[in-house]
Write a protein that holds these residues in place. Structure first.
Motif, mmCIF file in Angstrom:
data_model
loop_
_atom_site.group_PDB
_atom_site.id
_atom_site.type_symbol
_atom_site.label_atom_id
_atom_site.label_comp_id
_atom_site.label_asym_id
_atom_site.label_seq_id
_atom_site.Cartn_x
_atom_site.Cartn_y
_atom_site.Cartn_z
ATOM 1 N N MET A 1 -15.043 -33.556 -27.685
ATOM 2 C CA MET A 1 -13.948 -32.728 -27.220
ATOM 3 C C MET A 1 -13.469 -33.270 -25.875
ATOM 4 O O MET A 1 -14.268 -33.545 -24.994
ATOM 5 N N LYS A 2 -12.183 -33.423 -25.725
ATOM 6 C CA LYS A 2 -11.616 -33.945 -24.485
ATOM 7 C C LYS A 2 -11.774 -32.933 -23.361
ATOM 8 O O LYS A 2 -11.792 -31.731 -23.581
ATOM 9 N N SER A 3 -11.833 -33.454 -22.138
ATOM 10 C CA SER A 3 -12.087 -32.599 -20.974
ATOM 11 C C SER A 3 -11.017 -31.524 -20.796
ATOM 12 O O SER A 3 -11.319 -30.405 -20.405
ATOM 13 N N GLY A 4 -9.746 -31.830 -21.072
ATOM 14 C CA GLY A 4 -8.689 -30.836 -20.949
ATOM 15 C C GLY A 4 -8.877 -29.693 -21.926
ATOM 16 O O GLY A 4 -8.640 -28.530 -21.609
ATOM 17 N N LYS A 5 -9.331 -30.025 -23.144
ATOM 18 C CA LYS A 5 -9.572 -28.983 -24.150
ATOM 19 C C LYS A 5 -10.768 -28.123 -23.759
ATOM 20 O O LYS A 5 -10.771 -26.926 -23.996
ATOM 21 N N ILE A 6 -11.787 -28.742 -23.165
ATOM 22 C CA ILE A 6 -12.947 -27.973 -22.703
ATOM 23 C C ILE A 6 -12.511 -26.987 -21.634
ATOM 24 O O ILE A 6 -12.884 -25.817 -21.664
ATOM 25 N N ALA A 7 -11.703 -27.448 -20.682
ATOM 26 C CA ALA A 7 -11.217 -26.564 -19.611
ATOM 27 C C ALA A 7 -10.402 -25.418 -20.193
ATOM 28 O O ALA A 7 -10.581 -24.261 -19.791
ATOM 29 N N ASP A 8 -9.526 -25.706 -21.154
ATOM 30 C CA ASP A 8 -8.732 -24.646 -21.790
ATOM 31 C C ASP A 8 -9.622 -23.652 -22.514
ATOM 32 O O ASP A 8 -9.375 -22.443 -22.478
ATOM 33 N N THR A 9 -10.671 -24.158 -23.172
ATOM 34 C CA THR A 9 -11.602 -23.280 -23.888
ATOM 35 C C THR A 9 -12.323 -22.352 -22.917
ATOM 36 O O THR A 9 -12.492 -21.164 -23.198
ATOM 37 N N ILE A 10 -12.733 -22.878 -21.785
ATOM 38 C CA ILE A 10 -13.425 -22.051 -20.788
ATOM 39 C C ILE A 10 -12.491 -20.974 -20.252
ATOM 40 O O ILE A 10 -12.888 -19.819 -20.084
ATOM 41 N N VAL A 11 -11.239 -21.328 -20.002
ATOM 42 C CA VAL A 11 -10.260 -20.335 -19.550
ATOM 43 C C VAL A 11 -10.087 -19.261 -20.614
ATOM 44 O O VAL A 11 -10.050 -18.062 -20.308
ATOM 45 N N ASP A 12 -10.014 -19.660 -21.888
ATOM 46 C CA ASP A 12 -9.890 -18.682 -22.981
ATOM 47 C C ASP A 12 -11.110 -17.776 -23.052
ATOM 48 O O ASP A 12 -10.981 -16.576 -23.289
ATOM 49 N N ILE A 13 -12.292 -18.343 -22.842
ATOM 50 C CA ILE A 13 -13.516 -17.531 -22.839
ATOM 51 C C ILE A 13 -13.429 -16.471 -21.745
ATOM 52 O O ILE A 13 -13.739 -15.302 -21.969
ATOM 53 N N LEU A 14 -12.997 -16.873 -20.567
ATOM 54 C CA LEU A 14 -12.870 -15.906 -19.476
ATOM 55 C C LEU A 14 -11.817 -14.846 -19.780
ATOM 56 O O LEU A 14 -11.978 -13.683 -19.417
ATOM 57 N N ARG A 15 -10.747 -15.241 -20.443
ATOM 58 C CA ARG A 15 -9.679 -14.288 -20.769
ATOM 59 C C ARG A 15 -10.099 -13.273 -21.812
ATOM 60 O O ARG A 15 -9.776 -12.100 -21.702
#
Length: 129
Positions: A1-15
């Motif tokens: 998984m690309k780093s940008g997608k990981i960051a987006d996933t973490i933001v979604d988890i927090l949301r």
């Protein structure tokens, strides 16, 4: 998984995971994270422990992190060790003066030791020359 997608996933988890209490991002490069990550920290209501150790936190990221923590009312423990962060920490720590929930910041002692070692090494090299 690309780093940008990981960051987006973490933001979604927090949301969307309103009951998350602990988040460890240890070893991830925080430079990958957008302002959305810091915004999500700002308003998250259940996250109590955040581990950002060894995340290569840069000056601008420290500023955005501490700005988010200034108004966050749930995070109690923040681990920012191993980021070579003591200079940035001191510069932005005043932003936390209004935060009344943060009870522990894991001391960046390793960062201080590394900076002392780097200073000593550079001193020895300069002395030899």
């Amino acid at each position: 998984m690309k780093s940008g997608k990981i960051a987006d996933t973490i933001v979604d988890i927090l949301r969307f995971c309103r009951k998350i209490k602990t988040l460890s991002l240890s070893g991830m490069k925080l430079a990958q994270f957008s302002k959305h990550f810091f915004y999500a920290l700002d308003w998250h209501e259940t996250l109590e422990e955040l581990d950002l150790s060894n995340c290569s936190i840069a000056n601008d990221s420290f500023y955005r992190l501490f700005l988010a923590l200034k108004t966050n009312r749930s995070i109690k423990i923040l681990n920012i060790d191993k980021n070579r962060s003591c200079i940035h920490f001191q510069k932005h720590a005043l932003l936390l003066k209004d935060n009344h929930t943060l009870t522990e910041i894991v001391n960046p002692i390793n960062d201080i030791r590394e900076l002392q070692k780097d200073y000593l090494d550079s001193f020895i090299i300069a002395w030899r020359d």
